[in-house]
Design a protein around this motif. Structure first.
Motif, mmCIF file in Angstrom:
data_model
loop_
_atom_site.group_PDB
_atom_site.id
_atom_site.type_symbol
_atom_site.label_atom_id
_atom_site.label_comp_id
_atom_site.label_asym_id
_atom_site.label_seq_id
_atom_site.Cartn_x
_atom_site.Cartn_y
_atom_site.Cartn_z
ATOM 1 N N GLY A 1 41.485 31.740 34.149
ATOM 2 C CA GLY A 1 41.450 33.045 34.808
ATOM 3 C C GLY A 1 42.275 34.101 34.111
ATOM 4 N N ASP A 2 42.936 34.918 34.900
ATOM 5 C CA ASP A 2 43.597 36.121 34.376
ATOM 6 C C ASP A 2 45.123 36.023 34.403
ATOM 7 N N GLY B 1 36.532 35.540 34.061
ATOM 8 C CA GLY B 1 37.635 36.346 34.589
ATOM 9 C C GLY B 1 37.447 37.796 34.175
ATOM 10 N N CYS B 2 38.534 38.550 34.214
ATOM 11 C CA CYS B 2 38.431 39.999 33.977
ATOM 12 C C CYS B 2 38.095 40.347 32.529
ATOM 13 N N ASN B 3 38.617 39.582 31.559
ATOM 14 C CA ASN B 3 38.248 39.881 30.164
ATOM 15 C C ASN B 3 36.770 39.589 29.926
ATOM 16 N N ILE C 1 43.015 34.551 39.493
ATOM 17 C CA ILE C 1 41.999 35.552 39.166
ATOM 18 C C ILE C 1 42.477 36.937 39.576
ATOM 19 N N ASP D 1 42.853 41.257 37.826
ATOM 20 C CA ASP D 1 43.666 42.138 37.004
ATOM 21 C C ASP D 1 43.175 43.552 37.306
ATOM 22 N N LYS E 1 41.921 46.187 34.993
ATOM 23 C CA LYS E 1 40.657 45.998 34.276
ATOM 24 C C LYS E 1 39.446 46.034 35.211
ATOM 25 N N SER F 1 36.595 41.505 41.248
ATOM 26 C CA SER F 1 36.985 40.298 40.490
ATOM 27 C C SER F 1 37.098 39.074 41.391
ATOM 28 N N SER G 1 47.707 36.690 39.864
ATOM 29 C CA SER G 1 47.724 36.504 38.414
ATOM 30 C C SER G 1 48.869 37.271 37.732
ATOM 31 N N PRO H 1 49.571 40.213 36.335
ATOM 32 C CA PRO H 1 49.279 40.655 34.963
ATOM 33 C C PRO H 1 50.505 41.186 34.219
#
Ligand code: IPM
Ligand code: MG
Length: 363
Positions: free
Chosen positions: A11-12, A45-47, A75, A77, A80, A86, A289, A291
């Motif tokens: 995940g993130d 995930g977010c990317n 999970i 972010d 993003k 998400s 997560s 970030p």
């Protein structure tokens, strides 16, 4: 030799870092206790969203369905992808695999500081059984007359007889099991987390089913507390609780408070269970997560390692699960290794390595 196929979704944010420590422990106990683990990593995930316009491939559930278990880091972010977008990844797996029990043990390991004065390793030993597939998280509703002065939003909770009774049955069986094993401060009690004074349909329905289900377990004591009062009792008398059964949203809220009784989010683990094992269950720390801490190696991996322990319990590898529990307890009560959230300077990896080393040295 039993070999388990485990899907890993780091995940993130700090997900990758904490998952790495969890997986090292998983590999180590597999060697030590003579079973195999095959992991497959998924970079959803977010990317992934930034590249593909979706958090995960559309056929995610098909990809995951034949695994023995799913291991999730965390999970989200918001820088993003908006959170309500998400987090559909998580909610889709919980619902799609009918993981209707979200099991969240609330225990305070000896040696851990908590901001709550009443919380001690004796007084805090209970479990929240959270409904995980319906209720307030049913995602039914809509936006209406948007961008007009009359704009409104509707969000509807869906409470089904089947959905309520099965999670309550699980809670009662768990209380019965804990009573048999003598686990916890209070034994053999299920507390119904309600709000039927204000939610005059959903929670009145929920209470009625609770009464019906409880009739099947005369050996288990029951009580009912409103969710707002439960937050107070968690702090005032944590020793009162054994098993608490709660709807999706209420269970979400009270387990963050539960995490503080445990010493913080770094210690709180959870299992999303499909008890019938028709589908894989999923194991995750309940923290977010974070970030802003990603890549710094400072997140506490204990919640993640605890989730690995819960996964092994679910798979039936009880000796391995116990060994993890023992190693965590030993490292934490030793008080030498402390991550940032514990007021120390040790890294994610140093905490993971300390638990791993203790585990390998133990018998
Ligand atoms: C949790 C989390 C999730 C939830 C969010 C991230 C959707 O808070 O697992 O407790 O509300 O279930
Ligand atoms: Mg939550």
């Amino acid at each position: 030799m039993n070999t388990y196929d485990v899907a890993v979704i780091p995940g993130d944010g700090v997900g990758r870092e904490v998952a790495d420590e969890g997986l090292k422990i998983l590999d180590a106990v597999a060697d030590k206790f003579g079973f195999g683990v095959k992991t497959v990593n998924y970079d959803w995930g977010c990317n992934y969203y930034l590249k593909h316009g979706a958090m995960n491939p559309a056929d995610m559930l098909v990809t995951l369905k034949d695994f023995d278990a799913i291991f999730l880091g965390c999970i989200g972010d918001a820088g993003k992808v908006p959170d309500h977008v998400s987090l559909s990844l998580l909610l889709e797996i919980r619902k799609g695999f009918d993981q209707y029990v979200n099991l969240r043990p609330i225990r305070l390991y000896p040696g851990i500081q908590t901001p709550v004065r009443t919380a001690t390793s004796q007084s805090v030993d209970f479990v929240v059984v959270r409904e995980n597939t319906e209720g307030e998280y049913s995602r039914v509703g809509g936006f209406f007359k948007s961008d007009t002065p009359d704009a409104f939003a509707l969000q509807t909770g869906v409470f089904t007889r089947k959905g309520c009774s099965r999670v309550m049955d699980y809670a009662f069986q768990l209380a019965r099991e804990r009573k048999m094993l003598g686990v916890g401060q209070t034994v053999g009690r299920v507390t119904n987390c309600s709000k039927s004074n204000a939610l005059n349909y959903s929670m009145v329905f929920w209470d009625k089913i609770f009464d019906q289900v409880s009739a099947g377990y005369p050996d288990v004591t029951t009580d009912t507390a409103l969710v707002d009062a439960i937050t107070m009792w968690f702090v005032k008398n944590p020793e009162h609780f054994d098993v608490i059964v709660a709807s999706n949203l209420f269970g979400d809220i009270i387990t963050d408070l539960g995490a503080m009784l445990q010493g913080g989010m770094g210690f709180a683990a959870g299992a999303n269970l499909n008890p019938e094992k028709q589908f894989p269950s999923m194991f995750e720390p309940i923290h977010g997560s974070a970030p802003k801490y990603a890549g710094k190696g400072i997140a506490n991996p204990v919640a993640t390692i605890e989730s690995v322990r819960m996964m092994l319990e679910h798979l039936g590898e009880l000796h391995a699960a116990q060994a993890i529990e023992k190693a965590i307890a030993q490292v934490l009560s030793g008080g030498e290794i402390k991550t940032k959230d514990m007021g120390g300077t040790h890294s994610t990896e140093q905490m993971g390595e300390a638990i791993l080393g203790t585990l390998m040295a133990g018998n």
